[in-house]
Design an enzyme around this catalytic site. Structure first.
Site, PDB file in Angstrom:
ATOM      1  N   ASP A   1       1.485  -9.692   0.756  1.00 28.10           N
ATOM      2  CA  ASP A   1       0.108  -9.366   1.138  1.00 28.10           C
ATOM      3  C   ASP A   1      -0.716 -10.644   1.268  1.00 28.10           C
ATOM      4  O   ASP A   1      -0.323 -11.698   0.773  1.00 28.10           O
ATOM      5  CB  ASP A   1      -0.532  -8.482   0.048  1.00 28.10           C
TER       6      ASP A   1
ATOM      7  N   LYS B   1      -3.301  -7.163   5.639  1.00 32.85           N
ATOM      8  CA  LYS B   1      -4.422  -7.070   6.578  1.00 32.85           C
ATOM      9  C   LYS B   1      -5.712  -7.141   5.779  1.00 32.85           C
ATOM     10  O   LYS B   1      -5.933  -6.373   4.854  1.00 32.85           O
ATOM     11  CB  LYS B   1      -4.366  -5.809   7.421  1.00 32.85           C
TER      12      LYS B   1
ATOM     13  N   MET C   1     -12.400  -3.827  -5.677  1.00 34.97           N
ATOM     14  CA  MET C   1     -12.973  -3.681  -4.334  1.00 34.97           C
ATOM     15  C   MET C   1     -14.419  -3.222  -4.428  1.00 34.97           C
ATOM     16  O   MET C   1     -14.778  -2.178  -3.864  1.00 34.97           O
ATOM     17  CB  MET C   1     -12.124  -2.707  -3.497  1.00 34.97           C
TER      18      MET C   1
HETATM   19  N1  SAH Z   1      -2.809  -5.022  -6.971  1.00 29.42           N
HETATM   20  C1  SAH Z   1      -3.991  -5.849  -7.156  1.00 29.42           C
HETATM   21  C2  SAH Z   1      -5.254  -5.178  -6.635  1.00 29.42           C
HETATM   22  C3  SAH Z   1      -5.224  -4.966  -5.129  1.00 29.42           C
HETATM   23  S1  SAH Z   1      -6.713  -4.292  -4.557  1.00 29.42           S
HETATM   24  C4  SAH Z   1      -4.141  -6.195  -8.647  1.00 29.42           C
HETATM   25  O1  SAH Z   1      -3.466  -5.576  -9.476  1.00 29.42           O
HETATM   26  O2  SAH Z   1      -4.935  -7.080  -8.967  1.00 29.42           O
HETATM   27  C5  SAH Z   1      -7.578  -5.764  -4.106  1.00 29.42           C
HETATM   28  C6  SAH Z   1      -8.740  -5.986  -5.039  1.00 29.42           C
HETATM   29  O3  SAH Z   1      -8.298  -6.587  -6.247  1.00 29.42           O
HETATM   30  C7  SAH Z   1      -9.789  -6.951  -4.506  1.00 29.42           C
HETATM   31  O4  SAH Z   1     -10.696  -6.320  -3.634  1.00 29.42           O
HETATM   32  C8  SAH Z   1     -10.473  -7.371  -5.785  1.00 29.42           C
HETATM   33  O5  SAH Z   1     -11.363  -6.385  -6.254  1.00 29.42           O
HETATM   34  C9  SAH Z   1      -9.304  -7.439  -6.746  1.00 29.42           C
HETATM   35  N2  SAH Z   1      -8.737  -8.794  -6.858  1.00 29.42           N
HETATM   36  C10 SAH Z   1      -7.528  -9.204  -6.506  1.00 29.42           C
HETATM   37  N3  SAH Z   1      -7.322 -10.492  -6.852  1.00 29.42           N
HETATM   38  C11 SAH Z   1      -8.453 -10.905  -7.449  1.00 29.42           C
HETATM   39  C12 SAH Z   1      -8.868 -12.128  -8.054  1.00 29.42           C
HETATM   40  N4  SAH Z   1      -8.075 -13.204  -8.109  1.00 29.42           N
HETATM   41  N5  SAH Z   1     -10.113 -12.182  -8.593  1.00 29.42           N
HETATM   42  C13 SAH Z   1     -10.930 -11.110  -8.585  1.00 29.42           C
HETATM   43  N6  SAH Z   1     -10.587  -9.934  -8.020  1.00 29.42           N
HETATM   44  C14 SAH Z   1      -9.372  -9.833  -7.470  1.00 29.42           C
END
Ligand code: SAH
Length: 265
Positions: A40, A62, A178
């Protein structure tokens, strides 16, 4: 690794929040031997750099409306590569099972009789709490952690007013993935759901990356916080109270130090 790496298998791997040091040892080992890595957008180059020299690395993400591979295309790629005898990694930011369409991919793999395994990763919400220096389950203040998204994905509703009423409790810590940019409407919905405006709130942007930043406030002042770069996580609840106070007093101390420096010139 206890078990050996299998060919023709799909490993659904969490890449953690961004810092390669926060990868699991298992994820690191798999990256070095995989033939195909489907990742991703959130997975940084520093993690992809751990792949073996012959690995085929494909970005299937995406973001921000940019055209990427569709879910059926991603499923087909995983299945075709596994059938061709490759060791396949489906690499997702954070933990693959948190807001990552993992269940749909498992369904597709099961339907195609491809073997698979989940390798968990550190999810962004936990990395955000660590960055802030908070325990989401401080037993003096929080009896539950609610992991929720504020995003309206195709076929999935954003939490409705009724949902917030059941989720937003003063003995819970909200971890909002998100979160979008409309903090005013988020604040209004949470206030309408019964939270008080002085509940501590923090936005952690790019947790565990070199340009991580943290904004702290209260729920009532959430909309006044400056806009931070995506991806970001919103944390709300009394469990983060001391951490928020600590961060705010650090900000004041560094502003004072800056002012002293300017005055001394
Ligand atoms: N599977 C991922 C989440 C995917 S959804 C996990 O477990 O972290 C994507 C969302 O994750 C983003 O919109 C944001 O809200 C959060 N996110 C992912 N990486 C991040 C980071 N390094 N810092 C803050 N928020 C993050």
């Amino acid at each position: 690794m206890n078990s050996s790496v299998e060919i023709g298998k799909v490993y659904l791997v969490g890449a953690g929040p961004g810092d390669p040091d926060l990868l699991t040892v298992k994820a690191h080992k798999l990256l070095s031997v995989a033939d195909v890595i489907l990742h991703d957008d959130l997975v940084p180059a520093s993690i992809l750099a751990l792949a073996g020299p012959r690995a085929e690395i494909v970005n299937v993400g995406k973001r921000c409306g940019a055209k990427g591979a569709t879910q059926p295309e991603i499923n087909a790629r995983m299945i075709d590569a596994a059938r061709a005898g490759c060791t396949v990694i489906r690499l997702k930011g954070g933990d693959p099972a948190i807001f990552g369409r993992l269940a749909e991919e498992i369904d597709a793999l099961d339907a195609a009789r491809i073997s698979w395994e989940i390798v968990p990763g550190i999810t962004a919400g936990l990395a955000a709490a660590a960055a802030l220096g908070a325990s989401l389950t401080d037993r003096r203040k929080s009896q539950r952690v609610v992991i929720v998204t504020n995003h309206r994905a195709a076929g999935a509703e954003t939490p409705s007013q009724r949902d917030w009423q059941s989720l937003a409790r003063e003995d819970a810590t909200l971890v909002i993935y998100m979160p979008g940019h409309d903090f005013e409407s988020l604040r209004n919905q949470l206030l309408a759901a019964g939270l008080s405006s002085d509940v501590p709130a923090a936005i952690v942007s790019r947790a565990a990356s070199h340009d991580q930043s943290i904004e702290c406030s209260t729920l009532g002042e959430l909309a006044a916080l400056s806009r931070v770069p995506a991806p970001s996580i919103v944390l709300i609840g009394w469990a983060i109270d001391s951490a928020v106070r600590r961060a705010l007093s650090k900000n004041v101390a560094s502003l004072l130090a800056e002012a002293e420096l300017i005055l001394s010139r």
